[in-house]
Structure formats: C-alpha cells, structure tokens
Design a protein around this motif. Structure first.
Motif, short mmCIF file in Angstrom:
data_model
loop_
_atom_site.label_atom_id
_atom_site.label_comp_id
_atom_site.label_asym_id
_atom_site.label_seq_id
_atom_site.Cartn_x
_atom_site.Cartn_y
_atom_site.Cartn_z
N LYS A 222 31.26 -31.03 -34.33
CA LYS A 222 30.59 -32.00 -33.45
C LYS A 222 29.90 -31.35 -32.26
O LYS A 222 28.98 -31.93 -31.69
CB LYS A 222 31.61 -33.02 -32.95
N THR A 223 30.34 -30.17 -31.88
CA THR A 223 29.73 -29.45 -30.75
C THR A 223 29.52 -27.99 -31.14
O THR A 223 30.21 -27.47 -32.02
CB THR A 223 30.64 -29.50 -29.51
N PRO A 224 28.57 -27.30 -30.49
CA PRO A 224 28.32 -25.90 -30.84
C PRO A 224 29.34 -24.93 -30.26
O PRO A 224 29.38 -23.76 -30.65
CB PRO A 224 26.93 -25.64 -30.25
N LEU A 225 30.19 -25.39 -29.33
CA LEU A 225 31.20 -24.53 -28.73
C LEU A 225 32.41 -25.38 -28.37
O LEU A 225 32.26 -26.50 -27.86
CB LEU A 225 30.65 -23.84 -27.47
N LEU A 262 21.60 -25.99 -27.83
CA LEU A 262 22.17 -24.68 -28.18
C LEU A 262 21.99 -23.65 -27.07
O LEU A 262 22.47 -22.53 -27.20
CB LEU A 262 21.52 -24.15 -29.46
N ALA A 263 21.28 -24.01 -26.00
CA ALA A 263 20.89 -23.03 -24.99
C ALA A 263 22.08 -22.32 -24.36
O ALA A 263 22.08 -21.09 -24.22
CB ALA A 263 20.04 -23.71 -23.92
N PHE A 264 23.11 -23.06 -23.96
CA PHE A 264 24.22 -22.44 -23.24
C PHE A 264 25.02 -21.50 -24.14
O PHE A 264 25.27 -20.34 -23.77
CB PHE A 264 25.15 -23.52 -22.67
N VAL A 265 25.42 -21.95 -25.30
CA VAL A 265 26.27 -21.11 -26.15
C VAL A 265 25.52 -19.89 -26.65
O VAL A 265 26.08 -18.78 -26.73
CB VAL A 265 26.85 -21.93 -27.31
N ASP A 278 35.39 -10.07 -32.82
CA ASP A 278 35.55 -11.14 -33.79
C ASP A 278 35.51 -12.52 -33.15
O ASP A 278 35.06 -13.50 -33.77
CB ASP A 278 36.86 -10.95 -34.57
N GLN A 279 35.90 -12.64 -31.89
CA GLN A 279 35.83 -13.92 -31.19
C GLN A 279 34.38 -14.40 -31.07
O GLN A 279 34.09 -15.59 -31.20
CB GLN A 279 36.45 -13.80 -29.80
N HIS A 280 33.48 -13.46 -30.82
CA HIS A 280 32.07 -13.81 -30.69
C HIS A 280 31.50 -14.26 -32.03
O HIS A 280 30.69 -15.19 -32.09
CB HIS A 280 31.29 -12.62 -30.15
N LEU A 281 31.89 -13.58 -33.10
CA LEU A 281 31.42 -13.97 -34.42
C LEU A 281 31.93 -15.35 -34.80
O LEU A 281 31.20 -16.16 -35.39
CB LEU A 281 31.86 -12.93 -35.46
N GLN A 282 33.17 -15.66 -34.44
CA GLN A 282 33.72 -16.98 -34.71
C GLN A 282 32.94 -18.06 -33.95
O GLN A 282 32.67 -19.14 -34.47
CB GLN A 282 35.20 -17.03 -34.31
N ALA A 283 32.55 -17.74 -32.70
CA ALA A 283 31.75 -18.69 -31.91
C ALA A 283 30.38 -18.89 -32.54
O ALA A 283 29.85 -20.01 -32.56
CB ALA A 283 31.61 -18.19 -30.48
N ALA A 284 29.79 -17.80 -33.06
CA ALA A 284 28.49 -17.92 -33.73
C ALA A 284 28.62 -18.77 -35.00
O ALA A 284 27.73 -19.56 -35.32
CB ALA A 284 27.95 -16.54 -34.07
N HIS A 285 29.73 -18.61 -35.71
CA HIS A 285 29.96 -19.40 -36.93
C HIS A 285 30.16 -20.88 -36.59
O HIS A 285 29.77 -21.75 -37.38
CB HIS A 285 31.18 -18.87 -37.68
N ARG A 286 30.72 -21.18 -35.42
CA ARG A 286 30.85 -22.58 -35.03
C ARG A 286 29.47 -23.21 -34.79
O ARG A 286 29.26 -24.38 -35.10
CB ARG A 286 31.72 -22.71 -33.77
N ILE A 287 28.55 -22.41 -34.25
CA ILE A 287 27.18 -22.91 -34.09
C ILE A 287 26.60 -23.30 -35.45
O ILE A 287 25.93 -24.33 -35.59
CB ILE A 287 26.28 -21.86 -33.40
N LEU A 288 26.86 -22.48 -36.45
CA LEU A 288 26.36 -22.78 -37.79
C LEU A 288 26.98 -24.07 -38.33
O LEU A 288 26.30 -24.87 -38.98
CB LEU A 288 26.67 -21.61 -38.73
N ARG A 289 28.26 -24.28 -38.04
CA ARG A 289 28.90 -25.52 -38.47
C ARG A 289 28.30 -26.72 -37.75
O ARG A 289 28.16 -27.80 -38.31
CB ARG A 289 30.41 -25.43 -38.21
#
Length: 434
Positions: A222-225, A262-265, A278-289
C-alpha cells in the motif's frame, strides 16, 4: 540502411577523396534499433550509421515533432576523415570519406545540431529561456507558443494552431521533420489528452521495471516505504551485486518524473549507492511491490484549474540518523495542478528546527536556489523569506499537520495518511475501473 545512406548523400555529409598523408581515418558501424509505441507495438525500424568516436489550464494545443536525421544538419568545422560505410563502399578501394557535416557518433555532433536549431528558432522570433536552454518561447500580440527540445524530439504547444502550423512548416523546410500529431508518448512519458484535461504517466516504464526485476507476480504493497522506517548504512550485510541495485535505483529515479509519491523513498535509497546493504535492497523491492499495486498512477491536469501559485514547504529536522542533516522538501501547485516538487537531504546541519524551516522555505522561493543550497548562513535565508513577505510576493499561511502536503516528501507515512496526501496531489490512475 538505404534510406539512411540516401539521407546522408542528400545532405552532402561527405565526399570521397584520397586520404592525405599524415591523416588517420576513423571507423564507422551500423546501429539498428526498433522504436516502440506506448502500447508495445512497433512504430518503426531505425538504422543509423555511427562514427566510432569518443499544458492543461489554458487548453492549448500540444503537438510532437521528430527531426529526421537531426545530427546530420550540424555544420562540421574540423577536418575529419572516415572509412566508407560497410556495404556501401565507393568504387575506388583507396578512397575515404571526408566529412562535411556532422555524423552520429562524433562528440561534437549534438552541439553542432543544437546550435543550428537554436539559430533557426531565433531567426523565427523565438526567445531562448535563460533558465532552461532547451526551452524556446514566442509571444506575439495575443498568441503564445512554447517549444521544448530534447535532442531530435520536439514538443510544441500554444494557443494558436496557425502559429504551430507555421513553425512546423518552417522546421520542415529547414531540417525535414516528421509530424507526429498530438503528443502521446515522449521519453517514456505517456500523455492522455482530452479537451478538459491532461494525464501524464509512466505506466509502460513501470511495467518494464517490474518485468525486468521479476516482480510481476509479487504481492502489492500500500505504501512505497514502511511507516517510520529509517534507512542507515550499518544495519545489514553488504550486497555482493551492487550493480543491479544501482541500476534499479537509477531507473526508479527516472520514474519519479511523474510519480511524486516515490520522491522521498527514492531520495533515501540513492544515498547508499556506494555501499548498499541488504536492508536497502529490501526497501527497493518494497517500491516494486507498491508499483505492482498502481503502475498507472500519474499527474492529472484539469483545464478548470485556477492559475494561482501555491507552495507547501517543510523540513525534517535532524532527520538523517547518520549525519543529523535535515531533509527539506517542497511541492508547488499551479491552481490544483502539481508542477514542481523536491526532496533533498541538505549538506549542512541546522542547530534548530526553526533554522531548518527557514532554509526549507528559502529553497522553495529563492531566485537562485543553487546558491542558497550551499550557503551556511541562516541570516541569508531569513532575509530572503522576510524580503519576499514584506514586498507582498509571498504570503505565508498557517498549515495544519493534516493538511501539510509536503509531509509526503520528508518521512515515511502510514497507509491512510499516505493515500490521503497522494490523492490531494491530483494524481490519478486512468486505467482504474473506478
């Protein structure tokens, strides 16, 4: 290939000659590309011979042009020799091509082409913008025309169809253009036009990112972060493949052209490009979701919108856990239409929240934002704000936390407040059945 060679010959790009002593010819090659429409269908096949060398509120017309063989129109002042093109060699085997005009691949080709186009537009009465050199405007009595250039693609808009037609005819006479009609697809931006509104989205580009990242079948978010998330550089293991992370974040940066949500995240993730974990990659994957849930969201501009200018400015004092620098952000509306936004971590530390607020506001209204981003003196920022308020250029209005739209660009929010702010930014998914 034959059409490309014909264009080169018609433009007198080269003459065949014997290579002078002491000169060394550069090579050349053919580059092939398929150009697609926004829906994925093939628009046309392109072949290039390359040298191997280092507007809604006023309901205006909005058209798109493509200049045929743009770089070939630039005048070449240097002495350059090139080997004959593969498949189209001259009859004499000892001859080379002496270039008389620019050619794709030459480092000076784009500069020479833009210089020639600029000269042509200035001759026609256009004025080049000092804020953006690729923007040209022409005001004449009750007509107003704007022309925006990106390499060989041109957007043309204004309130007079006859003036637009005149410009097209002039450019076609000078350079030979392809009239693509109403603007529909430009540099990955999909444009949907009606007489009442304009919608900008990057749906095709977003779906390509999901496809390439193998996230087409992921569970939507529901949210990018995640709410109240704070990214740091020391809370996980270093990634073995940093290239894929950098490529993904780079593509997400371009996606923010029409996605302020998407600007902030994305700004947060781009701070860790050197040593991602790996935390950053997980955050990037949440953007994709999150993209999976709304790939078609985009900016919506209504013709009924008023023309008053409104800006929201805020700061997250000491928001960066590592540097304790603050994050400034603003979003600017023309009436109800979002036209500019920014989220950035500042290079200096503010000693109070008031100082951070003044600097955030100064960066929103300053005439020279680059200078004021670098200054370390709050007095200058305070002076700018007070001066604009005193002269009546800016009116500062109180804003409740629930109405502060700039919050979207400073922190991660829970689902409901995030959705509420996004809806107020005049973003819309035109592919939604609702």
């Amino acid at each position: 290939m034959q059409a490309e060679i014909s264009a080169l010959e018609e433009n007198n790009t080269w003459i065949f000659t014997t290579l002078p002593e002491g000169k060394k010819p550069i090579g050349c090659k053919w580059v092939f590309r398929i150009k697609h429409q926004a829906d994925g269908s093939i628009e046309r096949y392109k072949a290039r011979l390359v040298a191997k060398a280092l507007v809604a509120c006023n309901n205006w017309y909005l058209h798109q042009l493509d200049v045929n063989h743009a770089f070939l129109h630039g005048d070449l002042h240097e002495e350059v020799y090139m080997l004959p093109s593969p498949g189209f060699a001259p009859s004499a085997s000892n001859q080379v091509c002496k270039l008389q005009k620019s050619l794709y691949g030459l480092k000076q080709a784009s500069r020479q082409w833009f210089s020639k186009l600029t000269t042509a537009l200035l001759t026609l009465g256009y004025i080049q913008s000092s804020a953006d050199y690729s923007l040209f405007v022409k005001r004449q009595q009750d007509t107003f025309t704007v022309l925006l250039v990106y390499v060989d693609d041109i957007i043309l808009t204004g309130n007079s169809l006859s003036e637009i037609t005149k410009v097209k005819a002039y450019l076609d006479q000078q350079f030979r253009i392809k009239d693509l009609g109403e603007l529909k697809y430009f540099l990955g931006l999909e444009v949907a036009l009606t007489t009442a509104e304009i919608h900008l989205s990057q749906r095709k580009y977003a779906l390509e990112i999901l496809q390439d990242s193998e996230f087409m079948d992921c569970t939507p978010a529901k949210t990018p972060l995640a709410s109240k998330s704070k990214l740091t550089s020391d809370s996980g293991a270093l990634l073995h493949d940093v290239t894929s992370y950098r490529q993904l974040v780079g593509r997400l940066i371009y996606l923010t052209l029409a996605r302020p949500d998407l600007a902030f995240v994305v700004q947060q993730l781009s701070q860790f490009m050197d040593k991602p974990i790996d935390q950053h990659l997980q955050a990037a994957h949440r953007i994709l979701r999150y993209l999976k849930a709304c790939p078609s969201n985009g900016l919506f501009y209504r013709s009924s919108s008023p023309l008053d200018l409104r800006a929201f400015s805020d700061s997250d004092w000491a928001g960066c856990l590592e540097s304790r620098c603050f994050i400034t952000e603003f979003c600017i509306f023309l009436g109800n239409s979002l036209i500019s936004w920014k989220s950035k971590k500042q290079p200096t530390v503010s000693r109070s929240s008031s100082e951070a607020e003044y600097r955030a506001l100064a960066s929103t209204i300053a005439n020279n934002p680059t200078f004021h981003e670098r200054t370390k003196h709050i007095e200058i920022d305070c002076h700018i704000v007070r001066e604009k308020v005193t002269t009546g250029i800016v009116h500062l209005m109180p804003c409740k936390s629930s109405d502060q739209l700039a919050d979207l660009f400073t922190k991660s929010l829970a689902a409901q407040p995030f959705c509420d702010i996004v809806s107020k930014l005049e973003t819309l998914n035109i592919h939604s059945p609702v």
